[in-house]
Motif scaffolding. Structure first.
Motif, PDB file in Angstrom:
ATOM      1  N   PRO A 145       0.843  -1.200   0.000  1.00 44.68           N
ATOM      2  CA  PRO A 145       0.000   0.000   0.000  1.00 44.68           C
ATOM      3  C   PRO A 145       0.878   1.250   0.000  1.00 44.68           C
ATOM      4  O   PRO A 145       2.111   1.149   0.060  1.00 44.68           O
ATOM      5  CB  PRO A 145      -0.787  -0.136   1.298  1.00 44.68           C
ATOM      6  N   ASP A 146       0.246   2.405  -0.035  1.00 46.83           N
ATOM      7  CA  ASP A 146       1.015   3.651   0.052  1.00 46.83           C
ATOM      8  C   ASP A 146       1.557   3.857   1.467  1.00 46.83           C
ATOM      9  O   ASP A 146       2.706   4.247   1.654  1.00 46.83           O
ATOM     10  CB  ASP A 146       0.139   4.837  -0.346  1.00 46.83           C
ATOM     11  N   ALA A 147       0.699   3.613   2.450  1.00 44.70           N
ATOM     12  CA  ALA A 147       1.068   3.795   3.855  1.00 44.70           C
ATOM     13  C   ALA A 147       0.434   2.681   4.673  1.00 44.70           C
ATOM     14  O   ALA A 147      -0.488   2.000   4.210  1.00 44.70           O
ATOM     15  CB  ALA A 147       0.616   5.161   4.364  1.00 44.70           C
ATOM     16  N   ALA A 148       0.918   2.494   5.887  1.00 43.14           N
ATOM     17  CA  ALA A 148       0.370   1.419   6.709  1.00 43.14           C
ATOM     18  C   ALA A 148       0.737   1.600   8.170  1.00 43.14           C
ATOM     19  O   ALA A 148       1.712   2.268   8.521  1.00 43.14           O
ATOM     20  CB  ALA A 148       0.879   0.059   6.231  1.00 43.14           C
ATOM     21  N   MET A 149      -0.074   0.996   8.994  1.00 51.80           N
ATOM     22  CA  MET A 149       0.217   0.779  10.414  1.00 51.80           C
ATOM     23  C   MET A 149       1.063  -0.493  10.475  1.00 51.80           C
ATOM     24  O   MET A 149       0.713  -1.513   9.872  1.00 51.80           O
ATOM     25  CB  MET A 149      -1.107   0.583  11.143  1.00 51.80           C
ATOM     26  N   VAL A 150       2.203  -0.426  11.177  1.00 54.03           N
ATOM     27  CA  VAL A 150       3.120  -1.563  11.237  1.00 54.03           C
ATOM     28  C   VAL A 150       3.497  -1.842  12.683  1.00 54.03           C
ATOM     29  O   VAL A 150       3.786  -0.913  13.444  1.00 54.03           O
ATOM     30  CB  VAL A 150       4.390  -1.284  10.395  1.00 54.03           C
ATOM     31  N   GLY A 151       3.485  -3.103  13.073  1.00 56.37           N
ATOM     32  CA  GLY A 151       3.925  -3.480  14.409  1.00 56.37           C
ATOM     33  C   GLY A 151       5.363  -3.068  14.643  1.00 56.37           C
ATOM     34  O   GLY A 151       6.212  -3.190  13.745  1.00 56.37           O
ATOM     35  N   THR A 152       5.671  -2.556  15.820  1.00 53.98           N
ATOM     36  CA  THR A 152       7.008  -2.016  16.088  1.00 53.98           C
ATOM     37  C   THR A 152       8.110  -3.037  15.896  1.00 53.98           C
ATOM     38  O   THR A 152       9.215  -2.690  15.477  1.00 53.98           O
ATOM     39  CB  THR A 152       7.078  -1.442  17.513  1.00 53.98           C
ATOM     40  N   THR A 153       7.840  -4.308  16.187  1.00 52.71           N
ATOM     41  CA  THR A 153       8.897  -5.316  16.071  1.00 52.71           C
ATOM     42  C   THR A 153       9.083  -5.809  14.639  1.00 52.71           C
ATOM     43  O   THR A 153       9.926  -6.669  14.396  1.00 52.71           O
ATOM     44  CB  THR A 153       8.622  -6.518  16.998  1.00 52.71           C
ATOM     45  N   TRP A 154       8.306  -5.280  13.702  1.00 58.11           N
ATOM     46  CA  TRP A 154       8.491  -5.621  12.280  1.00 58.11           C
ATOM     47  C   TRP A 154       9.375  -4.613  11.559  1.00 58.11           C
ATOM     48  O   TRP A 154       9.786  -4.834  10.421  1.00 58.11           O
ATOM     49  CB  TRP A 154       7.139  -5.653  11.558  1.00 58.11           C
ATOM     50  N   MET A 155       9.626  -3.473  12.183  1.00 62.66           N
ATOM     51  CA  MET A 155      10.299  -2.382  11.489  1.00 62.66           C
ATOM     52  C   MET A 155      11.675  -2.778  10.961  1.00 62.66           C
ATOM     53  O   MET A 155      12.036  -2.437   9.829  1.00 62.66           O
ATOM     54  CB  MET A 155      10.420  -1.174  12.420  1.00 62.66           C
ATOM     55  N   GLY A 156      12.449  -3.487  11.762  1.00 57.22           N
ATOM     56  CA  GLY A 156      13.792  -3.863  11.340  1.00 57.22           C
ATOM     57  C   GLY A 156      13.778  -4.724  10.096  1.00 57.22           C
ATOM     58  O   GLY A 156      14.575  -4.533   9.167  1.00 57.22           O
ATOM     59  N   GLU A 157      12.872  -5.677  10.060  1.00 55.52           N
ATOM     60  CA  GLU A 157      12.788  -6.574   8.910  1.00 55.52           C
ATOM     61  C   GLU A 157      12.327  -5.847   7.653  1.00 55.52           C
ATOM     62  O   GLU A 157      12.905  -5.991   6.577  1.00 55.52           O
ATOM     63  CB  GLU A 157      11.836  -7.739   9.213  1.00 55.52           C
ATOM     64  N   PHE A 158      11.277  -5.042   7.782  1.00 53.32           N
ATOM     65  CA  PHE A 158      10.730  -4.370   6.597  1.00 53.32           C
ATOM     66  C   PHE A 158      11.710  -3.332   6.048  1.00 53.32           C
ATOM     67  O   PHE A 158      11.890  -3.208   4.835  1.00 53.32           O
ATOM     68  CB  PHE A 158       9.391  -3.711   6.923  1.00 53.32           C
ATOM     69  N   ALA A 159      12.347  -2.568   6.943  1.00 50.86           N
ATOM     70  CA  ALA A 159      13.341  -1.595   6.491  1.00 50.86           C
ATOM     71  C   ALA A 159      14.562  -2.313   5.928  1.00 50.86           C
ATOM     72  O   ALA A 159      15.153  -1.876   4.935  1.00 50.86           O
ATOM     73  CB  ALA A 159      13.749  -0.684   7.645  1.00 50.86           C
ATOM     74  N   GLY A 160      14.937  -3.435   6.556  1.00 47.59           N
ATOM     75  CA  GLY A 160      16.077  -4.206   6.084  1.00 47.59           C
ATOM     76  C   GLY A 160      15.871  -4.783   4.700  1.00 47.59           C
ATOM     77  O   GLY A 160      16.833  -5.060   3.974  1.00 47.59           O
TER      78      GLY A 160
END
Length: 423
Positions: A99-114
Motif C-alpha cells: 500500500p502507500d502507507a500502513a500501520m506496522v507493528g514495532t517489532t516488524w520495522m527492522g525486517e521491513f526496512a532491512g
C-alpha cells in the motif's frame, strides 16, 4: 492482542521465509525521491492505507476529516486481521504490491526496512515530539522509517483495598519492596498468589525485559551491532523474576488462557503487570475504580518498562508518496492524536498530547504517561522475532522447571549469535 502485535505474530514471524530485497525504482517513487521532504500545500490524489484490528475499523472515520481538509485527496483504508497481517505484508513486499502507507507493528520495522521496503522519514517531521522509546522503534541502523502512531506500556496493577490489608498504604518503588508486597498479599490479605506473572511461553519477554531495563540492561553490544542476552544485568533480572515462581508467589502452572480479570476481582491474584487496556477490562468484571490502582515498574537502579504500540510507515513503492506522508503527518498532530485517543483509547505517541484534559483527568492514565518517558523498545534487528522465540522457550524452563538462568541465557545468546542480527 490489538495492543500487543508482537504477541499476535511471534510464531508467524519466526517461521516466515526471508524476503528478497525490493527495488527502489518503479511504480512512482524512485531512488532520488525517497527520503525527501513533503511538498507545501494540500494533499491530492488517492492513497491506500492498511491498518490492523480495531484501528483498521476506526481509521476510516478519522480519514474523512483529513479528506475534508484536503478536498483533492482520498484515503482508502483496508482493515486487516492481526493474525493475517504479517504474512500479507511480507507477501506484498516480495511482490511489490504494498500500500502507500500502513500501520506496522514495532517489532516488524527492522525486517521491513532491512528489505528496503520503507521510505525514510522526511526531514520536516520533528522526531523530538515523540516519546523517545517509541521514536527508537522507527530507527534501523540510525535511520528513521516512519513515525510512532500510538503507544502502550506496562505497569503493575494492584488492589488497593487488599494492599492496605497487607500493610501497604503506598506502593513500593524498588524490587525488594514489590516482592515483599506480593508476599504480604498472600500472608495478610488472603491471596492464593501475590502477583500474576507470565510463566514463559510466547511473548514472555515483554514481561521480563522491563525488569532487565530497570537494572540498566542493554540488549545490544559491540556498538549496537550484536545481541546481548547473557549480560549480568539481564541475568540479575531473570533470577529475580524466577524467584517469584520458586518462592510460590507466582503460579508456575498458570493456565494457557489467562484468568486475570476474575482472579483480580476475587482477590485470588491481586497484582499483575499489563497495559492500559486492562483498566476497562477489570472494571467490566466488577472491580470498582477506587478498588485498584497502577504503579510504575519498581526499580533496581531506575524504573523502566516495555514500550509497544504501532508505527506509521510509507512504502517506497508508493505512487502517492507526498500525500501518504501528509496523511502520516496529520495523524501525528497533537490535536489529531487526542481525537484518535477519544475514538480508539489508543494512547498518543506525541508527548504534548498528554497535556490535554482528555488524558490528564485520569490519574491512572497519567501514570502510564509518566512510565512512557523511560519505557524502552527491543533492538530493531530484522531477526528479533526469530531470536526472541528462543528466549521465550528458555524462560519457560526457568519459570516452570527451575532451570538455571545463567545456562538458559547462554543458550539464548548462542542462538542469537548463530542467527545473527540480519543486518
Amino acid at each position: 492482542m490489538r495492543r500487543t502485535p508482537a504477541l499476535a505474530v511471534a510464531t508467524i514471524a519466526a517461521a516466515a521465509l526471508t524476503l528478497t530485497a525490493c527495488g527502489r525504482g518503479d511504480a512512482g517513487s524512485t531512488a532520488s525521491e525517497t527520503g525527501k521532504d513533503v511538498s507545501a500545500g494540500k494533499a491530492t490524489g488517492t492513497i491506500t492505507v492498511w491498518a490492523m484490528g480495531a484501528e483498521g475499523e476506526n481509521l476510516p472515520k478519522l480519514a474523512k476529516e483529513f479528506e475534508a481538509a484536503n478536498p483533492g485527496a482520498k484515503v482508502n483504508v483496508t482493515a486487516i486481521p492481526w493474525d493475517a497481517a504479517y504474512q500479507k505484508f511480507t507477501t506484498a513486499i516480495t511482490a511489490g504490491t504494498t500500500p502507500d502507507a500502513a500501520m506496522v507493528g514495532t517489532t516488524w520495522m527492522g525486517e521491513f526496512a532491512g528489505n528496503d521496503a520503507l521510505d525514510p522519514t522526511p526531514p520536516s517531521i520533528d522526531k523530538s515530539v515523540f516519546f523517545d522509546g517509541a521514536q527508537k522503534t522507527t530507527e534501523v541502523n540510525g535511520t528513521s522509517f516512519g513515525v510512532p502512531w500510538y503507544v502502550e506500556t506496562r505497569l503493575v496493577y494492584y488492589r488497593t483495598d487488599l494492599a492496605k490489608k497487607a500493610g501497604y498504604a503506598t506502593p513500593p518503588t524498588d524490587w525488594d519492596g514489590l516482592k515483599s508486597m506480593a508476599k504480604a498479599m498472600q500472608t495478610k490479605a488472603g491471596a492464593k498468589y501475590g502477583i500474576g506473572l507470565q510463566a514463559g511461553g510466547v511473548g514472555s519477554w515483554q514481561s521480563i525485559m522491563p525488569f532487565a531495563w530497570s537494572a540498566d540492561a542493554d540488549l545490544t553490544k559491540d556498538g549496537g551491532k550484536a545481541y546481548n542476552f547473557d549480560s549480568p544485568q539481564v541475568l540479575e533480572a531473570v533470577k529475580y523474576y524466577q524467584s517469584y515462581f520458586n518462592d510460590g508467589i507466582s503460579d508456575k502452572a498458570a493456565p494457557a488462557t489467562p484468568t486475570t480479570e476474575p482472579d483480580f476481582k476475587s482477590g485470588r491474584v491481586p497484582m499483575f503487570i499489563s497495559g492500559p487496556w486492562m483498566m476497562s477490562a477489570v472494571e467490566k468484571v466488577g472491580v470498582k475504580k477506587d478498588q485498584y490502582d497502577v504503579m510504575p515498574i519498581p526499580a533496581k537502579t531506575k524504573s523502566s518498562s516495555f514500550v509497544g504500540g504501532s508505527d506509521l510507515v510509507v512504502f517506497k513503492k508508493s505512487k502517492q508518496r507526498d500525500t501518504a506522508w501528509k496523511f502520516v503527518q496529520w495523524l501525528s498532530d497533537p490535536k489529531t492524536q487526542v481525537k484518535w485517543y477519544q475514538m480508539s483509547t489508543d494512547l498518543p505517541a506525541v508527548k504534548s498530547a498528554w497535556q490535554d484534559p482528555a488524558l490528564t483527568a485520569d490519574k491512572k492514565l497519567a501514570t502510564f504517561g509518566k512510565q512512557l518517558e523511560t519505557a524502552q523498545a527491543p533492538p530493531s534487528f530484522p531477526t528479533w522475532e526469530q531470536v526472541v522465540a528462543s528466549f521465550d522457550t528458555e524462560m519457560e524452563k526457568v519459570t516452570k522447571k527451575g532451570a538455571d538462568p545463567a545456562a538458559a541465557l547462554k543458550t539464548v545468546q548462542q542462538q542469537a549469535d548463530s542467527i545473527g542480527t540480519g543486518q
